[in-house]
Motif scaffolding. Structure first.
Motif, PDB file in Angstrom:
ATOM      1  N   ASN A 164       3.347  -3.314 -10.199  1.00  0.00           N
ATOM      2  CA  ASN A 164       3.356  -2.049 -10.927  1.00  0.00           C
ATOM      3  C   ASN A 164       4.428  -2.061 -12.003  1.00  0.00           C
ATOM      4  O   ASN A 164       5.593  -2.344 -11.705  1.00  0.00           O
TER       5      ASN A 164
ATOM      6  N   THR B 238      10.058  -0.405  -3.499  1.00  0.00           N
ATOM      7  CA  THR B 238       9.755   0.469  -4.637  1.00  0.00           C
ATOM      8  C   THR B 238      10.955   0.618  -5.552  1.00  0.00           C
ATOM      9  O   THR B 238      10.838   0.536  -6.780  1.00  0.00           O
TER      10      THR B 238
ATOM     11  N   PRO C 279       3.700   7.825  -6.291  1.00  0.00           N
ATOM     12  CA  PRO C 279       3.258   9.192  -6.596  1.00  0.00           C
ATOM     13  C   PRO C 279       4.343  10.240  -6.351  1.00  0.00           C
ATOM     14  O   PRO C 279       4.433  11.228  -7.100  1.00  0.00           O
TER      15      PRO C 279
ATOM     16  N   ASN D 269       2.652   1.688  -3.442  1.00  0.00           N
ATOM     17  CA  ASN D 269       1.793   2.079  -4.560  1.00  0.00           C
ATOM     18  C   ASN D 269       1.152   3.444  -4.372  1.00  0.00           C
ATOM     19  O   ASN D 269       0.932   4.166  -5.357  1.00  0.00           O
ATOM     20  N   ASN D 270       0.824   3.797  -3.119  1.00  0.00           N
ATOM     21  CA  ASN D 270       0.039   5.008  -2.873  1.00  0.00           C
ATOM     22  C   ASN D 270       0.831   6.178  -2.308  1.00  0.00           C
ATOM     23  O   ASN D 270       0.296   7.286  -2.204  1.00  0.00           O
ATOM     24  N   VAL D 271       2.085   5.920  -1.913  1.00  0.00           N
ATOM     25  CA  VAL D 271       2.914   6.997  -1.364  1.00  0.00           C
ATOM     26  C   VAL D 271       4.206   7.159  -2.171  1.00  0.00           C
ATOM     27  O   VAL D 271       4.497   8.262  -2.688  1.00  0.00           O
TER      28      VAL D 271
ATOM     29  N   PHE E  20       0.830  -1.205   0.000  1.00  0.00           N
ATOM     30  CA  PHE E  20       0.000   0.000   0.000  1.00  0.00           C
ATOM     31  C   PHE E  20       0.864   1.255   0.000  1.00  0.00           C
ATOM     32  O   PHE E  20       0.614   2.200  -0.760  1.00  0.00           O
TER      33      PHE E  20
END
Length: 381
Positions: A152, A115, A15, A10-12, A7
């Motif tokens: 991703n 990441t 972006p 992908n979301n922090v 999470f």
């Protein structure tokens, strides 16, 4: 269970990468910015851990002395001994208290690490386990579609999609059966279609057999033919969009390993491994972790720890972009430790330090050898 790592990634993390890449189109600078933002966000937690380590290093000798006195005084009363030891811990603090900030920040740091190990900085791997069965046995099995966990994938600068590898007929194949593994988005859009929408992007997925090579055939497009019964493992790889892009002295952010199979040495990665070890050693010195208290064995362990950790990256290589993040993170940690080590100590800790320095000075004077009387003649006249 990934403890929120997926999470956060992908979301922090992604972006933030997209944001900075939109300002300065450099994935190297995006790594630097992302690392610094995460480190600054975690600064209060890291500071709490460093302050606690500094405090425990000061009070530990006195705390151990008190603990030993309690053990001797209440050796026949375990309950009272435990109670008094708990009181000492309340007075001086729990040594494990500094671990809590570290535990709280671990998911964020692991998400950052994950990441940078994935797209666009490095190739993304998909693992597919197949079972090849005789034709008469496969007829009794109900087909179920197979899909790998989505990952991703950057298909263009700033554009990424969750992509999975699927086998519509399932992972159990009959001998002689032919099928195809396909990449597609969670919305069902084929990965090939995504690539045609971005002709400037040159991402060529690859497949290889890691187990059961004699039992199956697979080509570059993912077409499969089952040959013999048994278990098979396939690994698919989608290259990272920025894997071959360089930054400063780094030749390729996605390059893995300092030495190629042909013996070529990549000095950019070697330099980062060495610098990681140096920064780790400096951080140890500033935090006092290399203080052995006169224990030569512990002193040796402290000295070789940076060497061991650095050497790990030669035997268990990481992408160059991940190494760069670790070096930057270590430099940040070292500067943070230096700043906090210059903070004034609380009054009660300062008193303990003054007592310890006085005791050390007395012990040093007692340990000095007798000096011979001076044979120097007095000056005349």
């Amino acid at each position: 269970m990934d403890f929120g790592i997926g999470f956060l990634s992908n979301n922090v993390m992604l972006p933030i990468i997209d944001f900075f890449y939109g300002i300065l189109p450099s994935y190297g600078l995006a790594i630097v910015a992302l690392t610094l933002i995460v480190r600054f966000a975690l600064y209060p937690l890291s500071a709490g851990s460093i302050r606690n380590m500094r405090r425990m290093r000061i009070v530990q000798p006195l705390m151990q002395k008190r603990m030993q006195e309690i053990k001797e005084r209440y050796k026949d009363d375990p309950q009272k001994q435990q109670e008094e030891m708990m009181n000492v811990q309340k007075e001086f603090g729990n040594p494990l208290a500094g671990c809590l900030p570290l535990l709280l920040q671990m998911p964020v740091l692991l998400a950052l690490f994950a990441t940078l190990r994935g797209s666009p900085f490095a190739g993304v791997n998909y693992s597919v386990n197949l079972q090849i069965l005789p034709s008469e046995q496969i007829e009794r099995i109900q087909p179920q579609a197979f899909a790998t966990p989505p990952q991703n994938i950057y298909v263009a600068d700033g554009e990424h999609h969750k992509v999975t590898a699927i086998l519509p007929g399932g992972s159990k194949l009959a001998v002689g059966e032919k099928t195809k593994i396909q990449y597609q988005t969670l919305e069902g859009k084929p990965f090939d279609v995504l690539l045609t929408e971005h002709p400037e992007t040159k991402l060529t997925p690859e497949w290889k057999i890691t187990k059961g090579e004699e039992r199956i055939k697979i080509d570059a497009e993912g077409n499969i033919e089952a040959l013999q019964p048994g278990d098979v493992t396939l690994q698919g790889t989608i290259p990272g969009l920025a894997a071959d892009k360089g930054f400063l002295f780094i030749d390729a952010l996605g390059r893995v390993g300092a030495i190629d199979p042909d013996g070529t040495i990549h000095w950019d990665i070697v330099a980062m491994v060495i610098f990681f070890g140096i920064s780790l050693y400096v951080s140890q010195i500033l935090s006092g972790q290399n203080s052995s208290g006169g224990n030569p064995q512990q002193d040796t362990v402290n000295k070789i720890t940076p060497v061991i950790f650095s050497g790990m990256f030669l035997f268990f290589p990481l992408p160059a972009g991940v190494l760069m993040y670790m070096v930057i993170g270590n430099i940040f940690q070292t500067l943070q430790t230096y700043i906090l080590s210059r903070e004034p100590l609380p009054e009660e800790l300062q008193k303990i330090v003054a007592i310890q320095e006085k005791e050390a000075a007395v012990a040093e004077q007692k340990a000095l050898p007798f000096e011979p009387k001076s044979s120097k003649k007095k000056p005349t006249g």
